[in-house]
Design a protein around this motif. Structure first.
Motif, short mmCIF file in Angstrom:
data_model
loop_
_atom_site.label_atom_id
_atom_site.label_comp_id
_atom_site.label_asym_id
_atom_site.label_seq_id
_atom_site.Cartn_x
_atom_site.Cartn_y
_atom_site.Cartn_z
N UNK A 109 11.07 30.34 -15.31
CA UNK A 109 11.19 31.12 -14.09
C UNK A 109 11.51 32.57 -14.48
N UNK A 110 10.80 33.50 -13.85
CA UNK A 110 11.02 34.92 -14.12
C UNK A 110 12.24 35.41 -13.35
N UNK A 111 12.90 36.40 -13.89
CA UNK A 111 14.11 36.92 -13.24
C UNK A 111 13.75 37.62 -11.93
N UNK A 145 9.61 44.28 -9.51
CA UNK A 145 8.78 45.39 -9.99
C UNK A 145 7.34 44.99 -10.30
N UNK A 146 7.07 43.71 -10.47
CA UNK A 146 5.70 43.29 -10.78
C UNK A 146 4.80 43.44 -9.57
N UNK A 147 3.60 43.95 -9.80
CA UNK A 147 2.61 44.13 -8.74
C UNK A 147 1.24 43.76 -9.27
N UNK A 195 4.52 27.68 -9.88
CA UNK A 195 4.94 26.96 -11.08
C UNK A 195 4.34 27.56 -12.36
N UNK A 196 3.03 27.78 -12.38
CA UNK A 196 2.38 28.28 -13.59
C UNK A 196 1.60 29.56 -13.35
N UNK A 229 -4.59 34.64 -8.75
CA UNK A 229 -3.53 33.87 -9.39
C UNK A 229 -3.49 34.25 -10.86
N UNK A 230 -2.42 34.91 -11.25
CA UNK A 230 -2.23 35.37 -12.62
C UNK A 230 -1.45 34.31 -13.40
N UNK A 231 -1.95 33.93 -14.58
CA UNK A 231 -1.28 32.86 -15.32
C UNK A 231 0.04 33.32 -15.94
N UNK A 232 0.94 32.36 -16.05
CA UNK A 232 2.17 32.54 -16.82
C UNK A 232 1.95 31.79 -18.13
N UNK A 233 2.10 32.50 -19.23
CA UNK A 233 1.90 31.89 -20.55
C UNK A 233 3.21 31.98 -21.33
#
Length: 73
Positions: free
Chosen positions: A1-3, A9-11, A25-26, A36-40
């Motif tokens: 999980x991102x803070x 700030x992410x856009x 989730x991912x 949908x941008x992936x989380x790696x």
């Protein structure tokens, strides 16, 4: 999980607006264009060409945010 601070700030790199990304989730989901941008390994990849397109879109040019830019020019 991102803070939460990072999420503030992410856009989406394709959106000129201030819409926030929603963490799934991912993936991170753009509220405006539904990319949908992936989380790696816990890190977001905000490269538009690597994002999953929403249903009905065959290319980045078909996204609503990109269509609006074309109409504005």
């Amino acid at each position: 999980m991102l803070s939460p601070k990072l999420m503030e700030v992410l856009r989406c790199p394709l959106s000129s607006g201030k819409e926030e990304l929603q963490q799934e989730e991912h993936h991170l989901l753009c509220q405006r264009c539904n990319l949908r941008f992936p989380l790696r390994d816990g890190f977001p990849s905000l490269i538009a060409e690597e994002a999953e397109l929403p249903g009905g879109c065959e290319s980045l040019d078909q996204l609503p945010c990109q269509q609006e830019k074309e109409q504005g020019n």
